[in-house]
Design an enzyme around this catalytic site. Structure first.
Site, PDB file in Angstrom:
ATOM      1  N   THR A 185       0.873  -1.175   0.000  1.00 13.43           N
ATOM      2  CA  THR A 185       0.000   0.000   0.000  1.00 13.43           C
ATOM      3  C   THR A 185       0.913   1.228   0.000  1.00 13.43           C
ATOM      4  OG1 THR A 185      -0.038   0.118   2.386  1.00 13.43           O
ATOM      5  CG2 THR A 185      -1.772  -1.166   1.345  1.00 13.43           C
ATOM      6  N   LYS A 441     -14.680  17.031  10.794  1.00 14.86           N
ATOM      7  CA  LYS A 441     -15.608  17.005  11.916  1.00 14.86           C
ATOM      8  C   LYS A 441     -15.879  18.432  12.347  1.00 14.86           C
ATOM      9  CE  LYS A 441     -16.413  13.226  14.949  1.00 14.86           C
ATOM     10  NZ  LYS A 441     -15.956  12.357  15.993  1.00 14.86           N
ATOM     11  N   TRP A 446     -20.148  15.099  11.103  1.00 14.08           N
ATOM     12  CA  TRP A 446     -19.283  14.823   9.966  1.00 14.08           C
ATOM     13  C   TRP A 446     -19.747  15.540   8.707  1.00 14.08           C
ATOM     14  CZ3 TRP A 446     -17.890   8.867   9.969  1.00 14.08           C
ATOM     15  CH2 TRP A 446     -17.061   8.629  11.068  1.00 14.08           C
TER      16      TRP A 446
END
Ligand code: ADP
Length: 543
Positions: A185, A441, A446
């Site tokens: 990754t 946030k 959110w």
């Protein structure tokens, strides 16, 4: 009672055998540094893979050894996919745009014994040669005439290496659960993590991805993966194109250039192309400017990052091309969902269809999905509730290489936590609202950065947009919109912010806009939010 069916193993050599018998004359076209249009057949690719397998044996490499590649999408890289994995070694594809420390880390962590490298990446390896001393040799992917001067030790020329070998090679009988390929990754946080694919997971993923409601790949297709072979096995295309016998068009180093991409798609009659949204932005900008139309292309599969509504619309209305969104991850081989219309939704208006197409799509059979709250309770599929997206299935990683049990990536009941936040609607269409770490946030609530970016991209003057959270004294964080404008266009901050009115909840509207010349991208073309957060760490909101 057991069934009475054969237990033939699902392995990559079985694709090579199938190709050789059924579609050996199907064409593979590549752009390479030493040839602007190299042509040969799938049959020749498999033959040369066998020569390579013989060469690896002669070099004393053993099954399970990791052999790395640092290369663009072209025929030699494809041969390595089959020659290395097919002979029982593990093909470790390395992203050349990793930072030098990350390159050193992945090469040493994987304990690569050999590295296949494109000539243009030789200087990259020379710079770190001292720190990757355990690598025993470097195979330069070119012929003798184009071999570069290099200070690397134990260098081989790829063409010379395989020319000397016989094409007689019997693929070994491999355990389908043995490892076939390794991909790290990108490691935006911490060290890169290795995802170790097996033969079985690769074949199952290939079967699933060719289905009509997934990538819909057939022998009639000419497919151009713009997604790199060094990123999640180019979404499995080297295998799925092999099992169906599609023509393969490999763009080499010209992957980000809109004009070069257009020429290649057009002249090679590509029917399907796959890549991340940024490469299509370049293509669409080019076609717009040059007054060209994508007449032959039928479908694009776009994923790896959220796909703007305006892009889906441009492909559909200006070019007659279906844009099918996909979602997945390195850890998922990568395909998890695909977005196509489902029975019962045919009568949606064109506008409603566009809205639906902005979602990531429905889980393809073999990839289970669920969304959970902070306590791990499953959330309803009502299209409203959002939570951590978890997945399970036979082509999803059960752990990371050499981190077994220590990555904290899986739930107690064995689901993989994707790090994405999503909703799932009653029809099963999943929509990503954010990466967990990109969530904004504001006052405890959110805000979806992806939805804001998509909205901004709908403005005709906006070429690319990113939204990040910046510190706010009252709300903790508020969204900042960062945009790159279309060449020669102008728009004021006030106009842009007014554009959000009625499209998102008022309190979601970004507090400020920053105009920049370009956004930082990762090697796979995604906006590097971590870099943006660093750049705008001290930003003071003016609104
Ligand atoms: P990396 O780990 O290097 O970012 P991956 O390709 O594994 O590379 O990234 C996977 C992530 O990309 C997903 O977890 C998700 O956040 C994002 N992604 C992929 N497809 C989509 C999509 N269609 N919409 C939104 N985000 C996506």
């Amino acid at each position: 009672m057991q069934g009475l069916m054969m237990d033939t193993p699902l392995t990559i050599p079985s694709i090579a055998e199938h190709v050789a018998k059924f579609h050996s004359d199907r064409e593979i076209v590549s752009v390479t540094l030493d040839n602007p249009r190299h042509r040969y057949s799938w049959g020749e690719a498999i033959t040369r893979s066998k020569r390579l397998a013989n060469a690896l044996e002669k070099l004393g490499l053993e099954k399970g050894d990791r052999l790395a590649t640092i290369a663009w999408n072209d025929y030699r890289h494809l041969e390595i996919y089959y020659g290395v994995s097919g002979s029982g070694h593990i093909c470790h594809t390395i992203n050349p745009r990793l930072f030098p420390e990350q390159l050193i880390f992945v090469i040493n962590h994987a304990e690569d014994r050999l590295i296949f490298v494109d000539p243009m990446f030789v200087p990259l390896l020379e710079k770190i040669a001292e720190k990757i001393g355990r690598v025993e040799g470097f195979v330069i992917l070119t012929d003798m005439a184009s071999m570069p001067e290099t200070s690397l030790p134990n260098v081989y020329c790829y063409e010379t290496l395989i020319e000397a070998e016989s094409a007689d090679y019997v693929w070994p009988e491999l355990d389908e659960r043995s490892a076939s390929a390794l991909c790290y990754t990108s490691g935006t946080t911490g060290d890169p993590k290795g995802v170790l694919y097996s033969h079985r997971s690769t074949i199952l993923h290939a079967y699933a991805s060719v289905g009509p409601d997934a990538i819909a790949l057939s022998s009639m297709d000419a497919v151009l993966p713009v997604v790199p072979l060094f990123h999640v096995n180019a979404w499995g295309i080297p295998y799925s194109a092999g099992i169906v016998g599609a023509k393969l068009i490999l763009p080499g180093p010209k992957m980000g250039d809109g004009e070069a991409l257009y020429e290649l798609l057009d002249s090679e009659d590509a029917t399907l192309a796959l890549g991340v949204p940024t490469v299509w932005l370049a293509l669409l900008q080019y076609t717009e400017k040059a007054g060209k139309r994508l007449d032959k292309l039928q479908r694009t599969v776009v994923g790896g990052a959220a796909v703007p509504r305006s892009m889906i619309e441009a492909f559909r209305d200006k070019h007659g091309v279906e844009l099918r969104q996909g979602w997945g991850m390195t850890e998922m081989s990568p395909l998890g969902t695909a977005n196509c219309l489902k029975a019962g939704l045919e009568d949606l208006t064109p506008d409603e269809k566009l809205d639906l197409a902005t979602k990531a799509g429905r889980g393809i059979f073999g990839c289970e999905l669920r969304i959970v709250d902070d306590d791990g309770n499953e959330l309803p599929w009502d299209g409203v509730a959002y939570g951590a997206l978890q997945v399970r299935g036979p082509w999803i990683c059960s752990d990371y290489y050499k981190l077994e049990g220590n990555a904290g990536s899986h739930s107690e009941d064995g689901w993989f936590d994707t790090g994405d936040v999503a909703t799932i609607d009653p029809q099963g269409y999943m929509a990503i609202t954010d990466r967990t770490k990109d969530v904004i946030k504001s006052g405890g609530e959110w805000i979806s950065s992806i939805e804001l970016e998509n909205t901004a991209m709908g403005h005709p003057a906006v070429a690319e947009a990113a939204v990040i959270g910046v510190a706010h004294p009252k709300w903790t964080e508020r969204p900042l919109l960062i945009v790159v404008l279309v060449e020669n266009s102008e728009v004021s901050k006030e106009e842009l912010l007014a554009f959000f009115k009625g499209k998102v909840a008022d309190w979601w509207t970004p507090d400020d806009v920053a105009f920049v010349d370009e956004l930082p991208h990762t090697a796979t073309g995604k906006v590097k939010k971590i870099e943006l957060r660093r750049q705008f760490a001290e930003f003071e909101l003016s609104a």
